[in-house]
Enzyme design. Structure first.
Site, PDB file in Angstrom:
ATOM      1  N   TYR A  25       0.971  -1.169  -0.166  1.00  0.00           N
ATOM      2  CA  TYR A  25      -0.068  -0.061   0.121  1.00  0.00           C
ATOM      3  C   TYR A  25       0.870   1.296  -0.084  1.00  0.00           C
ATOM      4  O   TYR A  25       0.729   2.018  -0.833  1.00  0.00           O
ATOM      5  CB  TYR A  25      -0.991  -0.004   1.148  1.00  0.00           C
ATOM      6  CG  TYR A  25      -1.834   1.095   1.314  1.00  0.00           C
ATOM      7  CD1 TYR A  25      -3.130   1.137   0.372  1.00  0.00           C
ATOM      8  CD2 TYR A  25      -1.448   2.084   2.254  1.00  0.00           C
ATOM      9  CE1 TYR A  25      -3.894   2.167   0.710  1.00  0.00           C
ATOM     10  CE2 TYR A  25      -2.420   3.065   2.278  1.00  0.00           C
ATOM     11  CZ  TYR A  25      -3.582   3.166   1.546  1.00  0.00           C
ATOM     12  OH  TYR A  25      -4.558   4.190   1.738  1.00  0.00           O
TER      13      TYR A  25
ATOM     14  N   LYS B 206       1.189   4.346  -2.767  1.00  0.00           N
ATOM     15  CA  LYS B 206       0.779   5.783  -2.357  1.00  0.00           C
ATOM     16  C   LYS B 206       1.738   6.626  -2.439  1.00  0.00           C
ATOM     17  O   LYS B 206       1.645   7.875  -2.747  1.00  0.00           O
ATOM     18  CB  LYS B 206       0.350   5.779  -0.932  1.00  0.00           C
ATOM     19  CG  LYS B 206      -1.274   5.046  -0.885  1.00  0.00           C
ATOM     20  CD  LYS B 206      -2.149   5.662  -1.511  1.00  0.00           C
ATOM     21  CE  LYS B 206      -3.536   4.857  -1.482  1.00  0.00           C
ATOM     22  NZ  LYS B 206      -4.519   5.529  -2.575  1.00  0.00           N
TER      23      LYS B 206
HETATM   24  N1  LIG Z   1      -9.683   5.919   5.030  1.00  0.00           N
HETATM   25  C1  LIG Z   1      -8.409   6.232   5.347  1.00  0.00           C
HETATM   26  O1  LIG Z   1      -8.009   6.344   6.516  1.00  0.00           O
HETATM   27  C2  LIG Z   1      -7.779   6.746   4.274  1.00  0.00           C
HETATM   28  C3  LIG Z   1      -6.178   7.343   4.651  1.00  0.00           C
HETATM   29  C4  LIG Z   1      -5.444   7.482   3.574  1.00  0.00           C
HETATM   30  C5  LIG Z   1      -5.805   7.418   2.222  1.00  0.00           C
HETATM   31  N2  LIG Z   1      -7.254   6.844   1.755  1.00  0.00           N
HETATM   32  C6  LIG Z   1      -7.266   6.654   0.603  1.00  0.00           C
HETATM   33  O2  LIG Z   1      -8.634   7.166   0.384  1.00  0.00           O
HETATM   34  C7  LIG Z   1      -9.202   6.469  -0.968  1.00  0.00           C
HETATM   35  C8  LIG Z   1     -10.664   6.093  -0.557  1.00  0.00           C
HETATM   36  O3  LIG Z   1     -10.497   5.216   0.667  1.00  0.00           O
HETATM   37  P1  LIG Z   1     -11.656   4.838   1.570  1.00  0.00           P
HETATM   38  O4  LIG Z   1     -11.392   4.887   2.940  1.00  0.00           O
HETATM   39  O5  LIG Z   1     -12.931   5.826   1.081  1.00  0.00           O
HETATM   40  O6  LIG Z   1     -11.866   3.462   1.345  1.00  0.00           O
HETATM   41  P2  LIG Z   1     -13.384   2.606   1.213  1.00  0.00           P
HETATM   42  O7  LIG Z   1     -12.803   0.928   1.248  1.00  0.00           O
HETATM   43  O8  LIG Z   1     -14.328   2.985   2.188  1.00  0.00           O
HETATM   44  O9  LIG Z   1     -13.897   3.072  -0.309  1.00  0.00           O
HETATM   45  C9  LIG Z   1     -13.232   2.519  -1.631  1.00  0.00           C
HETATM   46  C10 LIG Z   1     -14.074   2.567  -2.533  1.00  0.00           C
HETATM   47  O10 LIG Z   1     -13.237   2.052  -3.926  1.00  0.00           O
HETATM   48  C11 LIG Z   1     -14.070   0.885  -4.562  1.00  0.00           C
HETATM   49  N3  LIG Z   1     -13.026   0.257  -5.308  1.00  0.00           N
HETATM   50  C12 LIG Z   1     -12.248  -0.729  -4.726  1.00  0.00           C
HETATM   51  N4  LIG Z   1     -11.684  -1.372  -5.682  1.00  0.00           N
HETATM   52  C13 LIG Z   1     -12.045  -0.838  -6.748  1.00  0.00           C
HETATM   53  C14 LIG Z   1     -11.671  -0.957  -8.240  1.00  0.00           C
HETATM   54  N5  LIG Z   1     -10.717  -2.010  -8.436  1.00  0.00           N
HETATM   55  N6  LIG Z   1     -12.247  -0.235  -9.128  1.00  0.00           N
HETATM   56  C15 LIG Z   1     -13.153   0.666  -8.667  1.00  0.00           C
HETATM   57  N7  LIG Z   1     -13.465   0.932  -7.518  1.00  0.00           N
HETATM   58  C16 LIG Z   1     -12.893   0.186  -6.633  1.00  0.00           C
HETATM   59  C17 LIG Z   1     -14.629   0.321  -3.330  1.00  0.00           C
HETATM   60  O11 LIG Z   1     -15.845  -0.375  -3.923  1.00  0.00           O
HETATM   61  C18 LIG Z   1     -15.299   1.434  -2.347  1.00  0.00           C
HETATM   62  O12 LIG Z   1     -16.441   1.749  -2.914  1.00  0.00           O
HETATM   63  C19 LIG Z   1      -8.487   5.226  -1.011  1.00  0.00           C
HETATM   64  O13 LIG Z   1      -7.435   5.472  -2.340  1.00  0.00           O
HETATM   65  C20 LIG Z   1      -7.643   5.178   0.102  1.00  0.00           C
HETATM   66  O14 LIG Z   1      -6.420   4.536  -0.096  1.00  0.00           O
HETATM   67  C21 LIG Z   1      -8.020   6.403   2.842  1.00  0.00           C
END
Ligand SMILES: NC(=O)c1ccc[n+]([C@@H]2O[C@H](COP(=O)([O-])OP(=O)(O)OC[C@H]3O[C@@H](n4cnc5c(N)ncnc54)[C@H](O)[C@@H]3O)[C@@H](O)[C@H]2O)c1
Length: 245
Positions: free
Chosen positions: A153, A157
């Site tokens: 991951y 990133k």
């Molecule tokens: N939640 C956190 O703490 C956090 C922190 C840093 C970065 N992020 C990043 O923010 C972004 C959103 O994360 P989140 O927390 O909302 O995650 P989440 O798991 O709640 O939502 C992710 C969404 O992406 C969709 N998804 C997964 N694989 C996919 C694919 N192959 N094609 C299209 N859609 C796909 C899922 O169905 C889901 O709706 C991500 O890139 C994550 O890495 C999140």
């Protein structure tokens, strides 16, 4: 009205972002997600709330170029333009390096990194032809500090930051801005499974003394997409409450 395409917008941060753009009444939203049932239920919810003429649902697996191209085609057919792409879709498959499975490494690379490549290339010709557009990539606080159990991951990133800076140089003269948001720990499905013993010390290290909400990241996406950010490109905006590892 401008048009934003948001990957991974059936739930979590992407869904909050879609709602942020829709409430402005200045943007139409293309919801893109691989989870069809969640995607169509979010599209129905937002269609009812904000007008079905302002939202479309495009089934898209970001790791599959054919599926990305189909979604872009659908967006252009129905809305005629794409002003902003938010590369938000992402997954985790955590494990210590000593026993991380190759398939877990590959899966995370294919979605979090190759997916960003696929979607950006998918919209680029269109944006180049209009000489305007904005791309927002989703990095993470862990890209800046590293994190135990997240080799795959963190690699993706950190790579996304490299792409952001490279593309800002490559696309700038074509009128396209490229920025990234680096969220801290945001309360979505992605972090809900992290054990309390790991989460508690992280909160301790967060000066603003709380975990983030999806809306905190949504607001940053919205700002970077807006004309208020017209002179900002190649930037990585941390949205992490000041968290220092
Ligand atoms: N939640 C956190 O703490 C956090 C922190 C840093 C970065 N992020 C990043 O923010 C972004 C959103 O994360 P989140 O927390 O909302 O995650 P989440 O798991 O709640 O939502 C992710 C969404 O992406 C969709 N998804 C997964 N694989 C996919 C694919 N192959 N094609 C299209 N859609 C796909 C899922 O169905 C889901 O709706 C991500 O890139 C994550 O890495 C999140």
């Amino acid at each position: 009205m401008k048009v934003v395409m948001i990957t991974g917008s059936a739930g979590g941060i992407g869904k909050a972002a879609a709602e942020r753009f829709l409430t402005s009444k200045q943007w139409k939203v293309v919801l893109c997600d691989v989870n069809e049932s969640m995607l169509f239920s979010t599209a129905e919810e937002f269609g009812n709330k904000y007008g079905s003429e302002n939202v479309i649902a495009a089934v898209m697996d970001v790791s599959n170029r054919g599926s990305v191209d189909k979604a872009v085609e659908q967006a252009l057919k129905e809305f005629g333009q794409i002003d902003c792409l938010i590369n938000n879709a992402g997954i985790t498959r955590d494990g210590l390096m000593i026993r991380m499975k190759e398939e877990d490494f590959d899966r995370v690379i294919n979605i979090n990194l190759k997916g960003v490549f696929n979607c950006t290339q998918g919209v680029l010709k269109h944006m180049f032809s209009r000489q305007t557009g904005s791309i927002i990539n989703t990095s993470s606080v862990v890209a800046l500090y590293g994190n135990v159990g997240q080799s795959n991951y963190v690699a993706t990133k950190a790579a996304v930051i490299g792409l952001t800076k490279t593309w800002s140089k490559e696309f700038g003269k074509r009128g396209i801005r490229v920025n990234a948001v680096a969220p801290g720990f945001i309360m979505t499905e992605m972090v809900k499974t992290v054990p309390e013993k790991i989460m508690a010390p992280l909160k301790e290290k967060t000066p603003l003394d709380r975990f983030g909400e999806p809306s905190d990241v949504a607001n940053a996406y919205y700002f970077l997409a807006s004309d208020e950010a017209a002179y900002i490109t190649g930037h990585v905006l941390s949205v992490d409450g000041g968290l220092i590892f």
